[in-house]
Every structure is written in structure tokens, then in C-alpha cells.
Design a protein around this motif. Structure first.
Motif, PDB file in Angstrom:
ATOM      1  N   MET A  54       0.854  -1.182   0.000  1.00 43.02           N
ATOM      2  CA  MET A  54       0.000   0.000   0.000  1.00 43.02           C
ATOM      3  C   MET A  54       0.892   1.236   0.000  1.00 43.02           C
ATOM      4  O   MET A  54       1.864   1.309   0.759  1.00 43.02           O
ATOM      5  CB  MET A  54      -0.933   0.033   1.210  1.00 43.02           C
ATOM      6  CG  MET A  54      -1.890   1.217   1.177  1.00 43.02           C
ATOM      7  SD  MET A  54      -2.928   1.328   2.655  1.00 43.02           S
ATOM      8  CE  MET A  54      -3.944  -0.130   2.460  1.00 43.02           C
ATOM      9  N   VAL A  55       0.540   2.210  -0.839  1.00 46.94           N
ATOM     10  CA  VAL A  55       1.319   3.437  -0.950  1.00 46.94           C
ATOM     11  C   VAL A  55       0.359   4.598  -0.693  1.00 46.94           C
ATOM     12  O   VAL A  55      -0.478   4.922  -1.537  1.00 46.94           O
ATOM     13  CB  VAL A  55       1.970   3.558  -2.339  1.00 46.94           C
ATOM     14  CG1 VAL A  55       2.937   4.731  -2.374  1.00 46.94           C
ATOM     15  CG2 VAL A  55       2.688   2.280  -2.728  1.00 46.94           C
ATOM     16  N   THR A  56       0.467   5.232   0.480  1.00 49.73           N
ATOM     17  CA  THR A  56      -0.531   6.202   0.892  1.00 49.73           C
ATOM     18  C   THR A  56       0.086   7.426   1.558  1.00 49.73           C
ATOM     19  O   THR A  56       1.203   7.365   2.085  1.00 49.73           O
ATOM     20  CB  THR A  56      -1.537   5.539   1.877  1.00 49.73           C
ATOM     21  OG1 THR A  56      -2.487   6.506   2.334  1.00 49.73           O
ATOM     22  CG2 THR A  56      -0.818   4.954   3.086  1.00 49.73           C
ATOM     23  N   GLY A  57      -0.651   8.500   1.551  1.00 54.40           N
ATOM     24  CA  GLY A  57      -0.221   9.695   2.258  1.00 54.40           C
ATOM     25  C   GLY A  57      -0.580   9.665   3.734  1.00 54.40           C
ATOM     26  O   GLY A  57      -0.127  10.511   4.509  1.00 54.40           O
ATOM     27  N   ARG A  58      -1.368   8.692   4.152  1.00 53.15           N
ATOM     28  CA  ARG A  58      -1.837   8.635   5.539  1.00 53.15           C
ATOM     29  C   ARG A  58      -0.730   8.251   6.515  1.00 53.15           C
ATOM     30  O   ARG A  58       0.229   7.580   6.157  1.00 53.15           O
ATOM     31  CB  ARG A  58      -2.980   7.634   5.669  1.00 53.15           C
ATOM     32  CG  ARG A  58      -4.299   8.103   5.069  1.00 53.15           C
ATOM     33  CD  ARG A  58      -5.397   7.161   5.479  1.00 53.15           C
ATOM     34  NE  ARG A  58      -6.679   7.503   4.873  1.00 53.15           N
ATOM     35  CZ  ARG A  58      -7.782   7.786   5.567  1.00 53.15           C
ATOM     36  NH1 ARG A  58      -7.754   7.774   6.890  1.00 53.15           N
ATOM     37  NH2 ARG A  58      -8.911   8.068   4.944  1.00 53.15           N
ATOM     38  N   GLU A  59      -0.911   8.666   7.757  1.00 55.28           N
ATOM     39  CA  GLU A  59      -0.060   8.227   8.848  1.00 55.28           C
ATOM     40  C   GLU A  59      -0.570   6.878   9.348  1.00 55.28           C
ATOM     41  O   GLU A  59      -1.727   6.520   9.131  1.00 55.28           O
ATOM     42  CB  GLU A  59      -0.079   9.257   9.973  1.00 55.28           C
ATOM     43  CG  GLU A  59       0.408  10.638   9.553  1.00 55.28           C
ATOM     44  CD  GLU A  59       0.007  11.725  10.526  1.00 55.28           C
ATOM     45  OE1 GLU A  59      -0.075  11.431  11.735  1.00 55.28           O
ATOM     46  OE2 GLU A  59      -0.250  12.859  10.078  1.00 55.28           O
ATOM     47  N   LEU A  60       0.294   6.128  10.021  1.00 55.26           N
ATOM     48  CA  LEU A  60      -0.038   4.754  10.403  1.00 55.26           C
ATOM     49  C   LEU A  60      -1.279   4.668  11.277  1.00 55.26           C
ATOM     50  O   LEU A  60      -2.202   3.895  10.982  1.00 55.26           O
ATOM     51  CB  LEU A  60       1.149   4.109  11.125  1.00 55.26           C
ATOM     52  CG  LEU A  60       0.919   2.673  11.602  1.00 55.26           C
ATOM     53  CD1 LEU A  60       0.581   1.748  10.443  1.00 55.26           C
ATOM     54  CD2 LEU A  60       2.144   2.166  12.359  1.00 55.26           C
ATOM     55  N   ASN A  61      -1.343   5.419  12.360  1.00 56.85           N
ATOM     56  CA  ASN A  61      -2.486   5.314  13.271  1.00 56.85           C
ATOM     57  C   ASN A  61      -3.787   5.706  12.587  1.00 56.85           C
ATOM     58  O   ASN A  61      -4.837   5.096  12.827  1.00 56.85           O
ATOM     59  CB  ASN A  61      -2.253   6.171  14.513  1.00 56.85           C
ATOM     60  CG  ASN A  61      -1.171   5.613  15.411  1.00 56.85           C
ATOM     61  OD1 ASN A  61      -0.846   4.425  15.341  1.00 56.85           O
ATOM     62  ND2 ASN A  61      -0.587   6.456  16.247  1.00 56.85           N
ATOM     63  N   ILE A  71      -4.831  -3.989   7.629  1.00 56.00           N
ATOM     64  CA  ILE A  71      -3.510  -3.743   7.046  1.00 56.00           C
ATOM     65  C   ILE A  71      -2.678  -5.014   6.939  1.00 56.00           C
ATOM     66  O   ILE A  71      -1.729  -5.081   6.153  1.00 56.00           O
ATOM     67  CB  ILE A  71      -2.718  -2.678   7.837  1.00 56.00           C
ATOM     68  CG1 ILE A  71      -2.464  -3.139   9.273  1.00 56.00           C
ATOM     69  CG2 ILE A  71      -3.420  -1.331   7.808  1.00 56.00           C
ATOM     70  CD1 ILE A  71      -1.466  -2.277  10.022  1.00 56.00           C
ATOM     71  N   HIS A  72      -3.027  -6.055   7.718  1.00 54.06           N
ATOM     72  CA  HIS A  72      -2.265  -7.312   7.692  1.00 54.06           C
ATOM     73  C   HIS A  72      -2.325  -7.996   6.328  1.00 54.06           C
ATOM     74  O   HIS A  72      -1.523  -8.899   6.050  1.00 54.06           O
ATOM     75  CB  HIS A  72      -2.796  -8.262   8.764  1.00 54.06           C
ATOM     76  CG  HIS A  72      -4.233  -8.651   8.556  1.00 54.06           C
ATOM     77  ND1 HIS A  72      -5.283  -7.863   9.003  1.00 54.06           N
ATOM     78  CD2 HIS A  72      -4.798  -9.719   7.924  1.00 54.06           C
ATOM     79  CE1 HIS A  72      -6.426  -8.445   8.663  1.00 54.06           C
ATOM     80  NE2 HIS A  72      -6.169  -9.554   8.016  1.00 54.06           N
ATOM     81  N   LEU A  73      -3.261  -7.600   5.479  1.00 61.26           N
ATOM     82  CA  LEU A  73      -3.327  -8.166   4.130  1.00 61.26           C
ATOM     83  C   LEU A  73      -2.116  -7.758   3.292  1.00 61.26           C
ATOM     84  O   LEU A  73      -1.777  -8.420   2.313  1.00 61.26           O
ATOM     85  CB  LEU A  73      -4.609  -7.715   3.419  1.00 61.26           C
ATOM     86  CG  LEU A  73      -5.921  -8.327   3.910  1.00 61.26           C
ATOM     87  CD1 LEU A  73      -7.098  -7.650   3.220  1.00 61.26           C
ATOM     88  CD2 LEU A  73      -5.945  -9.830   3.647  1.00 61.26           C
ATOM     89  N   PHE A  74      -1.463  -6.678   3.690  1.00 57.94           N
ATOM     90  CA  PHE A  74      -0.367  -6.124   2.897  1.00 57.94           C
ATOM     91  C   PHE A  74       0.988  -6.525   3.483  1.00 57.94           C
ATOM     92  O   PHE A  74       1.168  -6.592   4.696  1.00 57.94           O
ATOM     93  CB  PHE A  74      -0.490  -4.605   2.830  1.00 57.94           C
ATOM     94  CG  PHE A  74      -1.613  -4.159   1.935  1.00 57.94           C
ATOM     95  CD1 PHE A  74      -1.360  -3.770   0.634  1.00 57.94           C
ATOM     96  CD2 PHE A  74      -2.924  -4.149   2.386  1.00 57.94           C
ATOM     97  CE1 PHE A  74      -2.388  -3.387  -0.209  1.00 57.94           C
ATOM     98  CE2 PHE A  74      -3.966  -3.776   1.556  1.00 57.94           C
ATOM     99  CZ  PHE A  74      -3.695  -3.396   0.251  1.00 57.94           C
TER     100      PHE A  74
END
Length: 274
Positions: free
Chosen positions: A90-97, A106-109
Motif C-alpha cells: 500500500m502506498v498512501t499519504g496517511r499516517e499509520l495510526n 492492514i495485515h493483508l499487505f
């Protein structure tokens, strides 16, 4: 967009032209004729991924997710691709939390590229690595003092339009080597040279993969960088025109349904013609 007609007769039946065929073509007749000879849009091209793809890199908001939510159909599609042996990034601008609160799956990635390329996270181990340094405290303090909303991650500092002028002014006044990246109203500040492409390259290096082995899919301005390096860049149907114009394929479906469409394509056996 104006309606398109399968034929001039259909245009007449729709009541948009009153001219007889013996008379000069009217405006809509000309348009219908031009439509029949226009080059096909990217959507008209079949999905033809190159051989040797081993991973899928996907944006989150506007691509995998619609209004921050990922459908069950999309989740099942991602799982099918994982079970077929593809690596998932996954490539995202979001922060982890923030991402976990929205997308606990997220475990799918295999790896997450967060904060627009500045942070890597491995869901299986919980390990997180910052790929650059956070802007100095005086920069963050100055933005907050101006009264704008500010989010601070491990590396990224983000706010929203229309505060970009104040952000740029603060960078200039403090003489900082920072860049501003825009994404559908978001104003993201990162160290110069950090973007989704640099983050993806770091992820691929850790996984022992090459960019040519990756199918990438996205929708917005900040996806340009990572799509440009992927072996098979794809845009979902709702992507910005600037993205759709530069990729190898555009899905007919939007958001997560478009990602599933791409997954189905990747999993479809292809006959190699001599």
C-alpha cells in the motif's frame, strides 16, 4: 458530457436534430460523425499486463477505498491476489495510526509505504522505519501559531488548502529544504526528494523486487511519482485526467471495484501470441 449516439438516426430520434439528410449536417450530426472516428479512450484498450509481474502497489484513498471505506468485495479481491502469490504494497499519504483506524485489515499487505513515501511499516512484525527526518520544531510551531490545522507524523507535516501560501512562506523564511505536495486539497510538507516513488523503491529493495515487476494503481496528483516507475501503471476510472492520460490502462470501474477489475486481469491466464 453531451450524450453520444450510436448513429445519426438515433440522434434524430432523440429530437436533437431536425434537419433532413438531404440538407447540410447540423451540429449534432457532425458531432455524432466525429465521435465515430475519434481515437478510443484508454478505457477501450484491453488490460494487457506484461509478463513477470509479482506485486501490486495501490494507493488507498480514492483508489482502494471510497470515502475512506474498503468494500468486502475489494477485500476479497485483494486476498485472492495475495493467495495467488503476489506481494501487496500500500502506498498512501496517511499516517499509520490514522490508516489503522480507517482500515484495520492492514495485515493483508506485506508492506505499507506511509506519509507519502516517508515511512515504511511491516504489518507482520509491527516494524516501522522513517526514511527521512521530521521538519524542525520551529517550522511546526510557526504553522500552528498561524492558526491553521496541522497534522504531524513521523516525517510528514500536513495541513489543508487554502493554507499553502502560508506554508510556503514559512519554508522560505526559515530557509528549509522542504517541498510541498498537493493531493485533493491536502497540503503535505516533506523533505525535498521524498515522494511515493522513493518510498516504493525502498519497499521493493527490502522485498528483493524491481519496479518493473510491479503493477501500480492510483487516482490523484501524488500518485504520479510511484505510477511512473511501475512496470504496469493503471488508473481507476475516477482518477484525475492527468493520471488517466499517463498510465498504460484505465479501469472501467471506479475506486475499489476498479482495483478488483485490475486484480481479475492480473489473475487471468493470457495467451502469448507469436
Amino acid at each position: 458530457m453531451a450524450p453520444r449516439f450510436a448513429s445519426l438516426a438515433e440522434a434524430h430520434e432523440a429530437g436533437d436534430c431536425k434537419k433532413r439528410h438531404s440538407q447540410p449536417l447540423c451540429g449534432c450530426e457532425l458531432k455524432a460523425l466525429v465521435d465515430t472516428i475519434q481515437p478510443p479512450s484508454p478505457n477501450a484498450h484491453p488490460c494487457q499486463p506484461p509478463d513477470g509481474l509479482r506485486a501490486l502497489a495501490t494507493d488507498f484513498d480514492g483508489t482502494l477505498a471510497h470515502d475512506g471505506k474498503v468494500s468486502e468485495t475489494t477485500l476479497q479481491g485483494v486476498l485472492r491476489l495475495k493467495q495467488a502469490g503476489y506481494k501487496l504494497i500500500m502506498v498512501t499519504g496517511r499516517e499509520l495510526n490514522d490508516l489503522i483506524a480507517t482500515f484495520p485489515e492492514i495485515h493483508l499487505f506485506d508492506l505499507l509505504v506511509l506519509e507519502n513515501g516517508a515511512v515504511l511499516h511491516e504489518p507482520a512484525t509491527g516494524g516501522t522505519q522513517a526514511l527521512a527526518a521530521l521538519p524542525p520544531p520551529e517550522f511546526i510551531t510557526r504553522l500552528i501559531a498561524k492558526g491553521m490545522p496541522v497534522d504531524v507524523g513521523k516525517v510528514i507535516v500536513a495541513t489543508w488548502e487554502p493554507h499553502e501560501a502560508e506554508v510556503l512562506a514559512a519554508i522560505k523564511e526559515l530557509g528549509l529544504d522542504l517541498q510541498v505536495i498537493f493531493n485533493k486539497g491536502a497540503v503535505m510538507v516533506l523533505p525535498s526528494g521524498v515522494n511515493k516513488a522513493t518510498g516504493l523503491r525502498a519497499a521493493l529493495s527490502a522485498m528483493g523486487l524491481e519496479a518493473a515487476q510491479v503493477a501500480g494503481v492510483g487516482d490523484a496528483e501524488n500518485d504520479h511519482a510511484f505510477l511512473d516507475i511501475c512496470g504496469f501503471p493503471v488508473a481507476v476510472a475516477n482518477a484525475l485526467p492527468s493520471i488517466r492520460d499517463k498510465v498504460r490502462h484505465v479501469t472501467t470501474a471506479d475506486h475499489g471495484d476498479g482495483v478488483v477489475e485490475l486484480i481479475d486481469c492480473l489473475l487471468t491466464p493470457r495467451t502469448i501470441q507469436a
